[in-house]
Design an enzyme around this catalytic site. Structure first.
Site, PDB file in Angstrom:
ATOM      1  N   THR A 139      -9.844  -5.141   1.651  1.00  0.00           N
ATOM      2  CA  THR A 139     -10.706  -5.653   2.725  1.00  0.00           C
ATOM      3  C   THR A 139     -11.379  -4.544   3.533  1.00  0.00           C
ATOM      4  O   THR A 139     -12.225  -4.845   4.377  1.00  0.00           O
ATOM      5  CB  THR A 139      -9.873  -6.512   3.710  1.00  0.00           C
ATOM      6  N   HIS A 199      -4.728  -1.791  -5.751  1.00  0.00           N
ATOM      7  CA  HIS A 199      -3.921  -0.684  -6.273  1.00  0.00           C
ATOM      8  C   HIS A 199      -4.845   0.438  -6.749  1.00  0.00           C
ATOM      9  O   HIS A 199      -5.710   0.208  -7.598  1.00  0.00           O
ATOM     10  CB  HIS A 199      -3.032  -1.167  -7.431  1.00  0.00           C
ATOM     11  N   LYS A 229       1.810   2.095  -5.133  1.00  0.00           N
ATOM     12  CA  LYS A 229       2.362   1.534  -6.382  1.00  0.00           C
ATOM     13  C   LYS A 229       1.435   1.786  -7.571  1.00  0.00           C
ATOM     14  O   LYS A 229       1.886   2.087  -8.672  1.00  0.00           O
ATOM     15  CB  LYS A 229       2.579   0.014  -6.228  1.00  0.00           C
ATOM     16  N   ASP A 271       0.805  -1.224   0.000  1.00  0.00           N
ATOM     17  CA  ASP A 271       0.000   0.000   0.000  1.00  0.00           C
ATOM     18  C   ASP A 271       0.840   1.276   0.000  1.00  0.00           C
ATOM     19  O   ASP A 271       0.437   2.299   0.572  1.00  0.00           O
ATOM     20  CB  ASP A 271      -0.976   0.009   1.206  1.00  0.00           C
ATOM     21  N   GLU A 272       1.982   1.224  -0.639  1.00  0.00           N
ATOM     22  CA  GLU A 272       2.860   2.393  -0.677  1.00  0.00           C
ATOM     23  C   GLU A 272       2.398   3.416  -1.717  1.00  0.00           C
ATOM     24  O   GLU A 272       2.903   4.544  -1.756  1.00  0.00           O
ATOM     25  CB  GLU A 272       4.305   1.970  -1.011  1.00  0.00           C
ATOM     26  N   ARG A 313       2.455 -29.310  -6.089  1.00  0.00           N
ATOM     27  CA  ARG A 313       2.217 -29.848  -7.442  1.00  0.00           C
ATOM     28  C   ARG A 313       0.812 -30.414  -7.621  1.00  0.00           C
ATOM     29  O   ARG A 313       0.593 -31.357  -8.368  1.00  0.00           O
ATOM     30  CB  ARG A 313       3.309 -30.865  -7.811  1.00  0.00           C
ATOM     31  N   GLN A 335       2.069  -6.084  -3.142  1.00  0.00           N
ATOM     32  CA  GLN A 335       2.535  -6.244  -1.755  1.00  0.00           C
ATOM     33  C   GLN A 335       3.816  -5.421  -1.532  1.00  0.00           C
ATOM     34  O   GLN A 335       3.973  -4.393  -2.168  1.00  0.00           O
ATOM     35  CB  GLN A 335       2.750  -7.728  -1.394  1.00  0.00           C
TER      36      GLN A 335
HETATM   37  P1  GDP Z   1      -0.739   0.286  -3.555  1.00  0.00           P
HETATM   38  O1  GDP Z   1      -1.332  -0.967  -3.060  1.00  0.00           O
HETATM   39  O2  GDP Z   1       0.728   0.380  -3.304  1.00  0.00           O
HETATM   40  O3  GDP Z   1      -1.080   0.583  -5.005  1.00  0.00           O
HETATM   41  O4  GDP Z   1      -1.395   1.456  -2.698  1.00  0.00           O
HETATM   42  P2  GDP Z   1      -2.963   1.614  -2.335  1.00  0.00           P
HETATM   43  O5  GDP Z   1      -3.683   2.079  -3.541  1.00  0.00           O
HETATM   44  O6  GDP Z   1      -3.457   0.412  -1.643  1.00  0.00           O
HETATM   45  O7  GDP Z   1      -2.892   2.737  -1.242  1.00  0.00           O
HETATM   46  C1  GDP Z   1      -2.306   3.979  -1.513  1.00  0.00           C
HETATM   47  C2  GDP Z   1      -3.347   5.083  -1.243  1.00  0.00           C
HETATM   48  O8  GDP Z   1      -2.671   6.320  -1.236  1.00  0.00           O
HETATM   49  C3  GDP Z   1      -4.400   5.206  -2.326  1.00  0.00           C
HETATM   50  O9  GDP Z   1      -5.588   5.631  -1.727  1.00  0.00           O
HETATM   51  C4  GDP Z   1      -3.841   6.289  -3.248  1.00  0.00           C
HETATM   52  O10 GDP Z   1      -4.855   6.985  -3.958  1.00  0.00           O
HETATM   53  C5  GDP Z   1      -3.179   7.175  -2.257  1.00  0.00           C
HETATM   54  N1  GDP Z   1      -2.000   7.925  -2.708  1.00  0.00           N
HETATM   55  C6  GDP Z   1      -0.991   7.524  -3.533  1.00  0.00           C
HETATM   56  N2  GDP Z   1      -0.027   8.472  -3.571  1.00  0.00           N
HETATM   57  C7  GDP Z   1      -0.429   9.470  -2.762  1.00  0.00           C
HETATM   58  C8  GDP Z   1       0.155  10.708  -2.356  1.00  0.00           C
HETATM   59  O11 GDP Z   1       1.252  11.071  -2.728  1.00  0.00           O
HETATM   60  N3  GDP Z   1      -0.570  11.470  -1.469  1.00  0.00           N
HETATM   61  C9  GDP Z   1      -1.775  11.091  -0.995  1.00  0.00           C
HETATM   62  N4  GDP Z   1      -2.399  11.894  -0.147  1.00  0.00           N
HETATM   63  N5  GDP Z   1      -2.341   9.930  -1.350  1.00  0.00           N
HETATM   64  C10 GDP Z   1      -1.678   9.127  -2.206  1.00  0.00           C
HETATM   65  P1  IMO Z   2      -0.853  -4.222  -2.222  1.00  0.00           P
HETATM   66  O1  IMO Z   2      -0.386  -4.772  -3.552  1.00  0.00           O
HETATM   67  C1  IMO Z   2      -1.031  -4.633   2.119  1.00  0.00           C
HETATM   68  C2  IMO Z   2      -1.068  -8.726   3.721  1.00  0.00           C
HETATM   69  C3  IMO Z   2      -2.343  -9.151   4.397  1.00  0.00           C
HETATM   70  C4  IMO Z   2      -1.786 -10.110   5.438  1.00  0.00           C
HETATM   71  C5  IMO Z   2      -0.648 -10.789   4.678  1.00  0.00           C
HETATM   72  C6  IMO Z   2      -0.998 -12.142   4.090  1.00  0.00           C
HETATM   73  O2  IMO Z   2      -2.143  -3.503  -2.285  1.00  0.00           O
HETATM   74  O3  IMO Z   2       0.252  -3.446  -1.567  1.00  0.00           O
HETATM   75  P2  IMO Z   2      -2.493 -12.867   2.008  1.00  0.00           P
HETATM   76  O4  IMO Z   2      -3.952 -12.640   1.714  1.00  0.00           O
HETATM   77  O5  IMO Z   2      -1.558 -12.344   0.991  1.00  0.00           O
HETATM   78  O6  IMO Z   2      -2.212 -14.311   2.349  1.00  0.00           O
HETATM   79  O7  IMO Z   2      -2.235 -12.056   3.381  1.00  0.00           O
HETATM   80  O8  IMO Z   2      -0.277  -9.901   3.632  1.00  0.00           O
HETATM   81  N1  IMO Z   2      -1.243  -8.213   2.337  1.00  0.00           N
HETATM   82  C7  IMO Z   2      -1.199  -6.912   2.007  1.00  0.00           C
HETATM   83  N2  IMO Z   2      -1.064  -5.814   2.773  1.00  0.00           N
HETATM   84  N3  IMO Z   2      -1.096  -4.511   0.777  1.00  0.00           N
HETATM   85  C8  IMO Z   2      -1.204  -5.605  -0.016  1.00  0.00           C
HETATM   86  O9  IMO Z   2      -1.153  -5.548  -1.348  1.00  0.00           O
HETATM   87  C9  IMO Z   2      -1.295  -6.879   0.600  1.00  0.00           C
HETATM   88  N4  IMO Z   2      -1.424  -8.141   0.126  1.00  0.00           N
HETATM   89  C10 IMO Z   2      -1.375  -8.939   1.198  1.00  0.00           C
HETATM   90  O10 IMO Z   2      -2.997  -8.058   4.987  1.00  0.00           O
HETATM   91  O11 IMO Z   2      -1.216  -9.390   6.497  1.00  0.00           O
HETATM   92 MG    MG Z   3      -2.872  -1.640  -1.847  1.00  0.00          MG
END
Ligand code: GDP
Ligand code: IMO
Ligand code: MG
Length: 433
Positions: free
Chosen positions: A301, A41, A16, A13-14, A143, A224
């Protein structure tokens, strides 16, 4: 032109999705290589706001081919829904999506097993997304998995499914006391999937190989993050695949020799969904403030994300195992309202100051962060697109982060929208016309 990896550098959730949407402007192919629909994402651009779970985030640029590699696990219902809902919003990817014939399929019994196993773990639950990810990779290693190619020969699947479900239903009923899964229902589903998915299934490694030979740009979309990696993450609180750079080669059938850049996406603080150690976790009002300001709730979730300050020790480990050639910093704007921010540079473990990330989860749980206090900034960074326009204190934070993690920051994201970013250096090399 070569391949560029864009990887989650922390616990997922950075941001990406946003970054892939920005960088895909210069890409011919965007490829997912690991994980499945545990990913969520987010992309925000002129077309609106979108949540992707399985389809790569390059789809908004019409020149991109979007690939789901062999390292990904695919729930066909989720994939087909995502294709349909994109089409409903005017984005047709019928001719721009390929699924590897070697990708493993998430079956209904994998989802059932994931949920049953989590419930049985009680207090020790991993906090999985419940999407069947772990059981699908477990079957792959054992497998006994079903691959996309098997859907193309769907009639041959019935005897295999009978055998698999004999075992799996014994586990579901005898170990967990759950309801058995009907072989016929699963087989009928496979037939339906086969019909709709067949046009997308192809040997991805050949497409990737030919694209590289033709000097096309490939963006490798991580899911992830490094600290959720099956090998390098905070085991056992990890996912079941390898989101680190090696996973990209295995998960697409591509030689590492083609990777020209490896970029780690870091957010300006830390979050984690689910169980496991988060050494800088803020269990106080500050954590609550960041969670609410930044709307830190899971895309997949809806769970509240745990929040903490930036963890420089974990970040250095992430740099080491991935060999990032550059970093991207997201969500800097979330820290706009603080008098000061804390940056963890070391841990204290059993009375000693350490600067490495422990491999054992028990030791990591005992680590206490050692912080450096950085003065906050009193004017906002939100939406800024030029480095020089960032307030001096925010620039100081970025520069100190670079020193602490030992990697230069090439892009700073200042908001969720595609246009909200400061490009410090170009990440993807574009061939001159
Ligand atoms: P991902 O899983 O790495 O693609 O990240 P997620 O989409 O799960 O979570 C990132 C959240 O941060 C999303 O709600 C994006 O819209 C938001 N986001 C991404 N970059 C920025 C930013 O620079 N500033 C802010 N405020 N939100 C951002
Ligand atoms: P994105 O691509 C954040 C976490 C789950 C749990 C662990 C194992 O959006 O960054 P799983 O269902 O994979 O067996 O769960 O990994 N997890 C994530 N946390 N962002 C994700 O994906 C995740 N995908 C899995 O919360 O702790
Ligand atoms: Mg995410």
């Amino acid at each position: 032109m070569p391949a560029y990896a864009v990887l989650g550098a922390q616990w997922g959730d950075e941001g990406k999705g946003k970054i892939i949407d920005v960088l895909a402007r210069d890409a011919d192919i965007v490829a997912r290589f690991s994980g499945g629909n545990n990913a969520g994402h987010t992309v925000v651009n002129e077309d609106g706001e979108f949540s992707f779970h399985i389809i790569p985030c390059g789809v908004f640029w019409p020149q991109t081919m979007n690939i789901i590699g062999n390292g990904v696990v695919v729930d066909p219902d989720v994939l087909l829904d995502e294709i349909d809902s994109l089409a409903n919003r005017g984005i047709d990817i019928k001719d721009r999506l390929v699924v590897s014939d070697r990708a493993h399929i998430i079956m209904p019994y994998h989802v059932a097993l994931d949920i049953l196993a989590e419930n049985a773990r009680g207090n020790g639950a991993i906090g999985t997304t419940g999407k069947g990810i772990g059981p699908t990779y477990a079957d792959k290693a054992a497998r006994t998995g079903i691959r996309a190619a098997d859907l193309l020969d769907v009639e041959s699947l019935l005897p295999r499914l009978e055998k698999i479900l004999q075992h799996t239903n014994a586990v579901i009923t005898n170990v967990y006391g759950g309801e058995p899964v009907s072989t016929q229902e699963v087989f009928d589903k496979c037939r339906q999937w086969s019909e709709r998915l067949a046009p997308f299934i192809a040997p991805v490694e050949r497409i990737v190989h030919n694209a590289l030979k033709a000097k096309k740009n490939i963006l490798l979309e991580g899911a992830q993050g490094a600290l959720l990696d099956l090998d390098h993450g905070t085991y056992p609180f990890v996912t079941s695949s390898n989101p680190t750079v090696g996973g990209a080669c295995i998960g697409l059938g591509m030689s590492p020799i083609h990777i020209a850049g490896i970029t780690g996406v870091f957010k300006a603080y830390s979050t984690r969904v689910g169980g496991g150690p988060l050494p800088t976790e803020l269990r106080d009002d500050t954590g609550e403030t960041i969670r609410n300001l930044a709307q830190e709730f899971g895309v997949t979730t809806g769970r509240p994300r745990r929040v903490g300050w930036f963890d420089g020790v974990a970040a250095r480990y992430s740099v080491e195992v991935n060999g990032y050639t550059s970093a991207i910093l997201t969500r800097l704007d979330v820290l706009d309202r603080f008098d000061s921010v804390q940056l963890c540079t070391h841990y204290e473990l059993d009375g000693n100051v350490i600067d490495e990330f422990p491999g054992g989860v028990a030791a990591l749980e005992r680590c206490k962060p050692i912080y450096e206090e950085i003065p906050g900034w009193d004017s906002p960074t939100a939406s800024i697109t030029e480095f020089e326009q960032l307030p001096q204190e925010a620039r100081n934070y970025v520069e100190r982060l670079q020193e602490v993690i030992g990697c230069r920051i090439d892009l700073i994201s200042t908001g969720p929208h595609r246009d909200e970013a400061v490009e410090v250096r170009q990440i993807i090399e574009v061939a001159s016309a």
